[in-house]
Design a protein around this motif. Sequence first.
Motif, PDB file in Angstrom:
ATOM      1  N   MET A  62       0.828  -1.205   0.000  1.00 14.33           N
ATOM      2  CA  MET A  62       0.000   0.000   0.000  1.00 14.33           C
ATOM      3  C   MET A  62       0.865   1.260   0.000  1.00 14.33           C
ATOM      4  SD  MET A  62      -2.970   1.319  -0.070  1.00 14.33           S
ATOM      5  CE  MET A  62      -4.041  -0.085   0.283  1.00 14.33           C
ATOM      6  N   PHE A  63       1.939   1.232   0.828  1.00 10.80           N
ATOM      7  CA  PHE A  63       2.832   2.388   0.907  1.00 10.80           C
ATOM      8  C   PHE A  63       3.422   2.709  -0.465  1.00 10.80           C
ATOM      9  CE2 PHE A  63       7.330   3.676   1.190  1.00 10.80           C
ATOM     10  CZ  PHE A  63       7.179   4.938   1.754  1.00 10.80           C
ATOM     11  N   PHE A  64       3.942   1.681  -1.143  1.00 10.56           N
ATOM     12  CA  PHE A  64       4.575   1.908  -2.445  1.00 10.56           C
ATOM     13  C   PHE A  64       3.540   2.268  -3.506  1.00 10.56           C
ATOM     14  CE2 PHE A  64       7.793  -0.734  -0.314  1.00 10.56           C
ATOM     15  CZ  PHE A  64       8.872   0.119  -0.440  1.00 10.56           C
ATOM     16  N   ALA A  65       2.334   1.741  -3.390  1.00 11.31           N
ATOM     17  CA  ALA A  65       1.278   2.103  -4.338  1.00 11.31           C
ATOM     18  C   ALA A  65       0.922   3.581  -4.199  1.00 11.31           C
ATOM     19  CB  ALA A  65       0.044   1.232  -4.107  1.00 11.31           C
ATOM     20  N   VAL A  66       0.818   4.048  -2.956  1.00 14.65           N
ATOM     21  CA  VAL A  66       0.514   5.462  -2.713  1.00 14.65           C
ATOM     22  C   VAL A  66       1.658   6.343  -3.219  1.00 14.65           C
ATOM     23  CG1 VAL A  66       0.156   7.200  -0.920  1.00 14.65           C
ATOM     24  CG2 VAL A  66      -1.027   4.997  -0.789  1.00 14.65           C
ATOM     25  N   PHE A  67       2.900   5.920  -2.898  1.00 14.76           N
ATOM     26  CA  PHE A  67       4.068   6.696  -3.321  1.00 14.76           C
ATOM     27  C   PHE A  67       4.116   6.826  -4.844  1.00 14.76           C
ATOM     28  CE2 PHE A  67       8.460   6.731  -4.857  1.00 14.76           C
ATOM     29  CZ  PHE A  67       8.940   7.882  -4.252  1.00 14.76           C
ATOM     30  N   LEU A  68       3.920   5.723  -5.559  1.00 15.23           N
ATOM     31  CA  LEU A  68       3.980   5.757  -7.015  1.00 15.23           C
ATOM     32  C   LEU A  68       2.847   6.592  -7.606  1.00 15.23           C
ATOM     33  CD1 LEU A  68       5.015   2.080  -7.853  1.00 15.23           C
ATOM     34  CD2 LEU A  68       6.407   4.136  -8.121  1.00 15.23           C
ATOM     35  N   SER A  69       1.686   6.534  -6.985  1.00 19.56           N
ATOM     36  CA  SER A  69       0.559   7.347  -7.469  1.00 19.56           C
ATOM     37  C   SER A  69       0.870   8.837  -7.342  1.00 19.56           C
ATOM     38  CB  SER A  69      -0.709   7.000  -6.685  1.00 19.56           C
ATOM     39  OG  SER A  69      -1.078   5.650  -6.877  1.00 19.56           O
ATOM     40  N   ILE A  70       1.421   9.225  -6.206  1.00 15.58           N
ATOM     41  CA  ILE A  70       1.797  10.629  -6.008  1.00 15.58           C
ATOM     42  C   ILE A  70       2.878  11.027  -6.997  1.00 15.58           C
ATOM     43  CG2 ILE A  70       2.858  12.242  -4.387  1.00 15.58           C
ATOM     44  CD1 ILE A  70       1.477  10.665  -2.132  1.00 15.58           C
ATOM     45  N   TRP A  71       3.852  10.137  -7.190  1.00 17.41           N
ATOM     46  CA  TRP A  71       4.962  10.420  -8.095  1.00 17.41           C
ATOM     47  C   TRP A  71       4.479  10.654  -9.513  1.00 17.41           C
ATOM     48  CZ3 TRP A  71       9.433  12.317  -8.547  1.00 17.41           C
ATOM     49  CH2 TRP A  71      10.288  11.992  -9.590  1.00 17.41           C
ATOM     50  N   VAL A  72       3.588   9.803  -9.989  1.00 20.61           N
ATOM     51  CA  VAL A  72       3.041   9.966 -11.341  1.00 20.61           C
ATOM     52  C   VAL A  72       2.258  11.272 -11.436  1.00 20.61           C
ATOM     53  CG1 VAL A  72       1.396   9.029 -13.010  1.00 20.61           C
ATOM     54  CG2 VAL A  72       2.995   7.498 -11.862  1.00 20.61           C
ATOM     55  N   LEU A  95      21.484   7.983 -10.813  1.00 20.47           N
ATOM     56  CA  LEU A  95      21.806   9.357 -10.418  1.00 20.47           C
ATOM     57  C   LEU A  95      20.888  10.350 -11.113  1.00 20.47           C
ATOM     58  CD1 LEU A  95      23.644  11.304  -8.887  1.00 20.47           C
ATOM     59  CD2 LEU A  95      25.204  11.264 -10.846  1.00 20.47           C
ATOM     60  N   LEU A  96      20.663  10.131 -12.406  1.00 22.44           N
ATOM     61  CA  LEU A  96      19.738  10.996 -13.149  1.00 22.44           C
ATOM     62  C   LEU A  96      18.341  10.930 -12.549  1.00 22.44           C
ATOM     63  CD1 LEU A  96      18.927  12.750 -15.600  1.00 22.44           C
ATOM     64  CD2 LEU A  96      18.547  10.606 -16.858  1.00 22.44           C
ATOM     65  N   GLY A  97      17.851   9.693 -12.341  1.00 26.41           N
ATOM     66  CA  GLY A  97      16.498   9.540 -11.810  1.00 26.41           C
ATOM     67  C   GLY A  97      16.354  10.086 -10.407  1.00 26.41           C
ATOM     68  N   ALA A  98      17.386   9.880  -9.576  1.00 26.08           N
ATOM     69  CA  ALA A  98      17.325  10.377  -8.205  1.00 26.08           C
ATOM     70  C   ALA A  98      17.290  11.899  -8.181  1.00 26.08           C
ATOM     71  CB  ALA A  98      18.523   9.855  -7.413  1.00 26.08           C
ATOM     72  N   ASN A  99      18.167  12.526  -8.950  1.00 25.99           N
ATOM     73  CA  ASN A  99      18.180  13.992  -8.955  1.00 25.99           C
ATOM     74  C   ASN A  99      16.940  14.569  -9.629  1.00 25.99           C
ATOM     75  OD1 ASN A  99      20.523  14.146  -7.520  1.00 25.99           O
ATOM     76  ND2 ASN A  99      21.831  14.667  -9.244  1.00 25.99           N
ATOM     77  N   TRP A 100      16.364  13.816 -10.571  1.00 21.30           N
ATOM     78  CA  TRP A 100      15.112  14.283 -11.160  1.00 21.30           C
ATOM     79  C   TRP A 100      14.025  14.390 -10.091  1.00 21.30           C
ATOM     80  CZ3 TRP A 100      13.111  17.089 -14.614  1.00 21.30           C
ATOM     81  CH2 TRP A 100      11.744  17.024 -14.883  1.00 21.30           C
ATOM     82  N   MET A 101      14.061  13.514  -9.093  1.00 20.89           N
ATOM     83  CA  MET A 101      13.087  13.588  -8.010  1.00 20.89           C
ATOM     84  C   MET A 101      13.150  14.948  -7.323  1.00 20.89           C
ATOM     85  SD  MET A 101      13.657   9.774  -6.390  1.00 20.89           S
ATOM     86  CE  MET A 101      12.425   9.947  -5.101  1.00 20.89           C
ATOM     87  N   SER A 151      10.209   7.651 -15.043  1.00 22.54           N
ATOM     88  CA  SER A 151      10.418   6.231 -14.742  1.00 22.54           C
ATOM     89  C   SER A 151      11.871   5.884 -14.454  1.00 22.54           C
ATOM     90  CB  SER A 151       9.922   5.376 -15.907  1.00 22.54           C
ATOM     91  OG  SER A 151      10.668   5.653 -17.077  1.00 22.54           O
ATOM     92  N   SER A 152      12.786   6.821 -14.633  1.00 16.94           N
ATOM     93  CA  SER A 152      14.217   6.494 -14.608  1.00 16.94           C
ATOM     94  C   SER A 152      14.672   5.945 -13.260  1.00 16.94           C
ATOM     95  CB  SER A 152      15.048   7.720 -14.993  1.00 16.94           C
ATOM     96  OG  SER A 152      14.724   8.823 -14.152  1.00 16.94           O
ATOM     97  N   TYR A 153      14.218   6.514 -12.166  1.00 10.59           N
ATOM     98  CA  TYR A 153      14.691   6.038 -10.855  1.00 10.59           C
ATOM     99  C   TYR A 153      14.153   4.643 -10.555  1.00 10.59           C
ATOM    100  CZ  TYR A 153      15.912   5.903  -5.932  1.00 10.59           C
ATOM    101  OH  TYR A 153      16.446   5.535  -4.714  1.00 10.59           O
ATOM    102  N   VAL A 154      12.865   4.436 -10.820  1.00 10.46           N
ATOM    103  CA  VAL A 154      12.276   3.120 -10.556  1.00 10.46           C
ATOM    104  C   VAL A 154      12.941   2.061 -11.428  1.00 10.46           C
ATOM    105  CG1 VAL A 154      10.157   1.767 -10.664  1.00 10.46           C
ATOM    106  CG2 VAL A 154      10.079   4.130  -9.836  1.00 10.46           C
ATOM    107  N   VAL A 155      13.153   2.368 -12.701  1.00 15.23           N
ATOM    108  CA  VAL A 155      13.801   1.417 -13.604  1.00 15.23           C
ATOM    109  C   VAL A 155      15.218   1.114 -13.120  1.00 15.23           C
ATOM    110  CG1 VAL A 155      14.696   1.097 -15.943  1.00 15.23           C
ATOM    111  CG2 VAL A 155      12.396   2.035 -15.588  1.00 15.23           C
ATOM    112  N   ALA A 156      15.953   2.147 -12.683  1.00 16.60           N
ATOM    113  CA  ALA A 156      17.322   1.947 -12.211  1.00 16.60           C
ATOM    114  C   ALA A 156      17.357   1.051 -10.981  1.00 16.60           C
ATOM    115  CB  ALA A 156      17.964   3.296 -11.898  1.00 16.60           C
ATOM    116  N   ARG A 157      16.413   1.231 -10.053  1.00 15.48           N
ATOM    117  CA  ARG A 157      16.402   0.406  -8.847  1.00 15.48           C
ATOM    118  C   ARG A 157      16.062  -1.050  -9.178  1.00 15.48           C
ATOM    119  NH1 ARG A 157      19.519   1.673  -5.322  1.00 15.48           N
ATOM    120  NH2 ARG A 157      18.464   0.196  -3.963  1.00 15.48           N
TER     121      ARG A 157
END
Length: 366
Positions: free
Chosen positions: A1-11, A67-73, A45-51
């Motif tokens: 649930m936590f990750f589902a909420v996080f991804l929804s907010i991120w999108v 690094l790109l995906g993290a800094n994009w956050m 999607s870069s950070y999630v794909v990298a992880r």
Amino acid sequence: MFFAVFLSIWVGVNAYVFWRAASVPAVARSVPRWAYVALAVFLASSYVVARILYRVAPAFLVTPLELLGANWMGIVFLAFVGLLAVDVATGFGLFFRQRVPALRGGALLAAAALSVLAVLQALRPPVVREHEIRMKGLPPERDGTTLVLLSDLHLGTLLGQGWLEARIAQVDALKPDLVILCGDILEGDSRREADFGPLLSRFRAPLGAFAVTGNHEYYAGIEESIRILQGAGFTVLRDQAVEVRPGLVLAGVDDLTARRQFGKDGAPVQTALAGRPEGATIFLSHSPWKAEVAARDGVGLMLSGHTHAGQIWPFGYFARVQYPLLEGRYEVGGMPVIVCRGTGTWGPRMRLFRPSEMLRITLRSG
């Protein structure tokens, strides 16, 4: 649930930023629509794909993408705040319509400038915050005992062995009697991060090296994470207390945030403090919760981390809703509580007006 909420907010945040940025004339003229959509999908999607790739691909291939995906956050957060401020000020485009595109462009430029500043601030070594704590029950012979606390190292691909070696040298120069790691030591994959064990073993102090787990130790694999820390010579406090020396007690719990996320019940603070040896007690909890429980049980000092003080201003205002004890020194029920801003960084290698830190605490007998 936590990750589902996080991804929804991120999108949602990414969609909002790209939607508003598309109304800036310079963006609309310069980037074809198909390329704009492709860029949005790639960055979001870069950070999630990298992880995900981090578990199967060589680190040297994944690290640039991570690094790109993290800094994009961090960048997209600052852009979101700026664009939302413009929308609120203009009634979401209902007022000052002719100026709205220019204001949105200004918000994007401000976000870019602040992002550069945040990257530069993250490159600075952690500052050392000095505290002096008088503790009832501390024997006179323990007066002047010093401990150095580091929290939220997040060791992994972005904060690697070179960075850790510099922190070890920084701690050695402080000559502490005790070294404490207050959770989130590893970033998220204990199989890869086991290589940090030999380096972590170089944290040494006359009275020992101690640690508690953070939520990222759970994400990395709690049992394997603990094995790495114990193999490096750390005493890992898991809902328990130990007597460091007669009259000085350390107690610690597995991370309270992770317990909530993974549905682990119980009364860990009470369990850790029950039946402990007599003396001045320092309580370690990665998440700065349950301070009132520790105070009622006679704890003399509570130390925490986890919040990063928001890491990137103004995120701390949102984090404070969940963690009212956000950073610095507080007093709860007569007990001092110190929350470390974090020695490393999570996600973005960025810090905006919230520098990394480690704590050097001198104990005084009551």
